[in-house]
Design a protein around this motif. Sequence first.
Motif, PDB file in Angstrom:
ATOM      1  N   GLY A  40       0.833  -1.188   0.000  1.00  0.00           N
ATOM      2  CA  GLY A  40       0.000   0.000   0.000  1.00  0.00           C
ATOM      3  C   GLY A  40       0.871   1.242   0.000  1.00  0.00           C
ATOM      4  N   THR A  41       0.224   2.397  -0.034  1.00  0.00           N
ATOM      5  CA  THR A  41       0.940   3.666  -0.138  1.00  0.00           C
ATOM      6  C   THR A  41       1.095   4.321   1.219  1.00  0.00           C
ATOM      7  OG1 THR A  41       0.047   4.014  -2.361  1.00  0.00           O
ATOM      8  CG2 THR A  41       0.936   5.941  -1.221  1.00  0.00           C
ATOM      9  N   PRO A  42       2.326   4.634   1.657  1.00  0.00           N
ATOM     10  CA  PRO A  42       2.492   5.340   2.928  1.00  0.00           C
ATOM     11  C   PRO A  42       1.735   6.659   2.929  1.00  0.00           C
ATOM     12  CG  PRO A  42       4.599   4.499   2.133  1.00  0.00           C
ATOM     13  CD  PRO A  42       3.619   4.305   1.021  1.00  0.00           C
ATOM     14  N   ALA A  43       0.846   6.821   3.911  1.00  0.00           N
ATOM     15  CA  ALA A  43       0.002   8.015   3.993  1.00  0.00           C
ATOM     16  C   ALA A  43      -0.632   8.063   5.368  1.00  0.00           C
ATOM     17  CB  ALA A  43      -1.076   8.003   2.904  1.00  0.00           C
ATOM     18  N   ASP A  44      -1.181   9.231   5.717  1.00  0.00           N
ATOM     19  CA  ASP A  44      -1.877   9.379   6.991  1.00  0.00           C
ATOM     20  C   ASP A  44      -3.347   8.996   6.900  1.00  0.00           C
ATOM     21  OD1 ASP A  44       0.338  10.177   8.441  1.00  0.00           O
ATOM     22  OD2 ASP A  44       0.083  12.288   7.904  1.00  0.00           O
ATOM     23  N   THR A  45      -3.768   8.532   5.738  1.00  0.00           N
ATOM     24  CA  THR A  45      -5.108   7.985   5.576  1.00  0.00           C
ATOM     25  C   THR A  45      -4.984   6.624   4.907  1.00  0.00           C
ATOM     26  OG1 THR A  45      -5.376   9.083   3.426  1.00  0.00           O
ATOM     27  CG2 THR A  45      -6.181  10.266   5.380  1.00  0.00           C
ATOM     28  N   GLY A  46      -5.997   5.770   5.129  1.00  0.00           N
ATOM     29  CA  GLY A  46      -5.947   4.439   4.560  1.00  0.00           C
ATOM     30  C   GLY A  46      -5.018   3.526   5.337  1.00  0.00           C
ATOM     31  N   THR A  47      -4.754   2.363   4.771  1.00  0.00           N
ATOM     32  CA  THR A  47      -3.938   1.348   5.438  1.00  0.00           C
ATOM     33  C   THR A  47      -2.750   0.977   4.570  1.00  0.00           C
ATOM     34  OG1 THR A  47      -5.821   0.426   6.654  1.00  0.00           O
ATOM     35  CG2 THR A  47      -3.924  -1.008   6.349  1.00  0.00           C
ATOM     36  N   TRP A  48      -1.582   0.886   5.203  1.00  0.00           N
ATOM     37  CA  TRP A  48      -0.381   0.424   4.516  1.00  0.00           C
ATOM     38  C   TRP A  48       0.530  -0.274   5.521  1.00  0.00           C
ATOM     39  CZ3 TRP A  48       4.832   2.197   5.066  1.00  0.00           C
ATOM     40  CH2 TRP A  48       5.004   3.238   6.003  1.00  0.00           C
ATOM     41  N   GLU A  49       1.428  -1.103   5.030  1.00  0.00           N
ATOM     42  CA  GLU A  49       2.340  -1.840   5.899  1.00  0.00           C
ATOM     43  C   GLU A  49       3.788  -1.596   5.481  1.00  0.00           C
ATOM     44  OE1 GLU A  49       3.751  -6.426   6.789  1.00  0.00           O
ATOM     45  OE2 GLU A  49       1.630  -6.079   6.336  1.00  0.00           O
ATOM     46  N   LEU A  50       4.629  -1.370   6.471  1.00  0.00           N
ATOM     47  CA  LEU A  50       6.076  -1.369   6.286  1.00  0.00           C
ATOM     48  C   LEU A  50       6.571  -2.769   6.606  1.00  0.00           C
ATOM     49  CD1 LEU A  50       8.933  -0.195   5.963  1.00  0.00           C
ATOM     50  CD2 LEU A  50       8.796   0.521   8.369  1.00  0.00           C
ATOM     51  N   GLN A  51       7.101  -3.439   5.610  1.00  0.00           N
ATOM     52  CA  GLN A  51       7.596  -4.809   5.777  1.00  0.00           C
ATOM     53  C   GLN A  51       9.109  -4.798   5.541  1.00  0.00           C
ATOM     54  OE1 GLN A  51       6.787  -8.117   2.793  1.00  0.00           O
ATOM     55  NE2 GLN A  51       5.333  -8.697   4.394  1.00  0.00           N
ATOM     56  N   PHE A  52       9.848  -5.306   6.506  1.00  0.00           N
ATOM     57  CA  PHE A  52      11.300  -5.397   6.362  1.00  0.00           C
ATOM     58  C   PHE A  52      11.759  -6.703   6.976  1.00  0.00           C
ATOM     59  CE2 PHE A  52      15.674  -4.825   7.928  1.00  0.00           C
ATOM     60  CZ  PHE A  52      16.302  -4.470   6.739  1.00  0.00           C
ATOM     61  N   GLY A  53      12.616  -7.431   6.272  1.00  0.00           N
ATOM     62  CA  GLY A  53      13.079  -8.683   6.856  1.00  0.00           C
ATOM     63  C   GLY A  53      14.010  -9.445   5.958  1.00  0.00           C
ATOM     64  N   GLY A  54      14.429 -10.557   6.491  1.00  0.00           N
ATOM     65  CA  GLY A  54      15.339 -11.477   5.840  1.00  0.00           C
ATOM     66  C   GLY A  54      15.635 -12.589   6.817  1.00  0.00           C
ATOM     67  N   HIS A  55      16.822 -13.159   6.732  1.00  0.00           N
ATOM     68  CA  HIS A  55      17.183 -14.246   7.624  1.00  0.00           C
ATOM     69  C   HIS A  55      17.049 -13.811   9.082  1.00  0.00           C
ATOM     70  CE1 HIS A  55      20.524 -16.845   9.516  1.00  0.00           C
ATOM     71  NE2 HIS A  55      19.464 -17.620   9.356  1.00  0.00           N
ATOM     72  N   HIS A  56      16.233 -14.559   9.841  1.00  0.00           N
ATOM     73  CA  HIS A  56      16.080 -14.354  11.281  1.00  0.00           C
ATOM     74  C   HIS A  56      15.420 -13.036  11.670  1.00  0.00           C
ATOM     75  CE1 HIS A  56      19.319 -17.489  12.693  1.00  0.00           C
ATOM     76  NE2 HIS A  56      18.098 -18.020  12.594  1.00  0.00           N
ATOM     77  N   LEU A  57      14.769 -12.353  10.744  1.00  0.00           N
ATOM     78  CA  LEU A  57      14.187 -11.051  11.087  1.00  0.00           C
ATOM     79  C   LEU A  57      12.946 -10.783  10.243  1.00  0.00           C
ATOM     80  CD1 LEU A  57      14.471  -8.311  12.621  1.00  0.00           C
ATOM     81  CD2 LEU A  57      15.790  -7.498  10.648  1.00  0.00           C
ATOM     82  N   ALA A  58      11.861 -10.396  10.909  1.00  0.00           N
ATOM     83  CA  ALA A  58      10.662  -9.955  10.198  1.00  0.00           C
ATOM     84  C   ALA A  58      10.023  -8.813  10.971  1.00  0.00           C
ATOM     85  CB  ALA A  58       9.667 -11.102  10.040  1.00  0.00           C
ATOM     86  N   VAL A  59       9.921  -7.661  10.313  1.00  0.00           N
ATOM     87  CA  VAL A  59       9.263  -6.476  10.859  1.00  0.00           C
ATOM     88  C   VAL A  59       8.013  -6.233  10.036  1.00  0.00           C
ATOM     89  CG1 VAL A  59       9.463  -3.995  11.267  1.00  0.00           C
ATOM     90  CG2 VAL A  59      11.456  -5.479  11.609  1.00  0.00           C
ATOM     91  N   ALA A  60       6.874  -6.038  10.692  1.00  0.00           N
ATOM     92  CA  ALA A  60       5.606  -5.884   9.988  1.00  0.00           C
ATOM     93  C   ALA A  60       4.753  -4.845  10.710  1.00  0.00           C
ATOM     94  CB  ALA A  60       4.865  -7.217   9.909  1.00  0.00           C
ATOM     95  N   ASN A  61       5.011  -3.579  10.441  1.00  0.00           N
ATOM     96  CA  ASN A  61       4.231  -2.501  11.048  1.00  0.00           C
ATOM     97  C   ASN A  61       3.150  -2.051  10.086  1.00  0.00           C
ATOM     98  OD1 ASN A  61       6.077  -2.606  13.112  1.00  0.00           O
ATOM     99  ND2 ASN A  61       6.525  -0.411  13.113  1.00  0.00           N
ATOM    100  N   THR A  62       1.890  -2.161  10.510  1.00  0.00           N
ATOM    101  CA  THR A  62       0.763  -1.750   9.686  1.00  0.00           C
ATOM    102  C   THR A  62       0.130  -0.506  10.292  1.00  0.00           C
ATOM    103  OG1 THR A  62       0.351  -4.052   9.055  1.00  0.00           O
ATOM    104  CG2 THR A  62      -1.404  -2.467   8.629  1.00  0.00           C
TER     105      THR A  62
END
Length: 414
Positions: free
Chosen positions: A212-234
Amino acid sequence: MTTMGIIQEKQLLRLPAVGMAAALVFTLTSCGTDDENSESSSSSSTSSSSATATAGSAEVVAAAEAFAATLDDDQREALNQDYTFANASNWSNFPNALLTGMGTGGGGGGTPPSGGTPPSGDTTGMPTGAAPSAGAAPGGSSSSTGRVGLQTDSLTDEQWTALETLLAAATGSGENEGYDEIVQHLAADDYLADNGGGDDYGRGNFFVAFLGTPADTGTWELQFGGHHLAVANTYTDGALAGATPSFRGIEPMSTVTVDDETVQPEQQERAAFAAVLASLDETQRSAATLSQSFGDILLGPGTDWAFPETSEGVKGSDLTDDQKSLVLAAVNTYVGDIADADAATVLAGYESELDDTYVSFAGTGNMTDIGDYVRIDGPSVWIEFSLQNGVVLEGAHPHAVWRDKTTDYAGLTG
């Protein structure tokens, strides 16, 4: 016991305190009255939280836009993905080369067989004797790279700096938590690359995606990860709506030095769990002991919304106030990975549920040996920590996951 009390307890374990001024109202459906719960409970991402935009979330959006502005057209195309459950659930604890069958390094290569079983020593997610959970990316969301998003090996120094600014805005500021923990994870993977893992490991094998599109309206997720790491901020309408699944593992677990920097991000988690289990008396320990042994975590990648129907272990209401403080300190080693104000609010919600939260374990209880496993299972919170054989290096290393029974994927389901 208060949240401030747990922060004081954390300091004894060298755990960072989170900020106490919560600007965000992060609604966990199990934290209010029954009427409030019935009104707020929903499986949709837009209604899983009741929140107002905060300066912190505006900072995340601004940092996301600044990072995207440094990219070329091809990089932005890889970065920007649709906000779907297929994409959100496309995460793994495996090195990406293993997911794509392109592995060449010391951890073993090749594509996991059906069911997701990785190389020996890195088995996935079930009690000993049970079928493993899926370890590869869930069906329907696989990409040519095994993960969606932009691979970090394409980033210039300027782009890396912008990405680091974004990750710092979205995560906690504590020592060995949040952003500092991410930096150490990347360094640990560089260490594996230089000490037997080869090109399958290292900070260039991680992925970042905007679902999704980073914005102050609607919903979007920042996903970052790889080996041994998963970040999922929605984020929904400018506020954090969910921060799980959140995966953390590390190899090696022992302290190492990379470019004159100390790498030890998971040791305080291990110490916090060991302190909880060491505090139990004989009766409590008997209640907390699981009948099964565990080779890894239960709710790893590909096992979404699969929380056990019945909780096991010693119940929070049977713990002393000091023991509850230790449990909350252990919980906060995961909650503290998100931005400080958000973490304070989530931790307060979990604190309100402690009497109905269970602690259980398998193995020695020392949290030092292969096969040691501990679980915190509440009305909302779910955290697992498991020790298994190293893949590249000798010795035990941990896998751990934080999930939330209400706000996993911000309530989004397949």
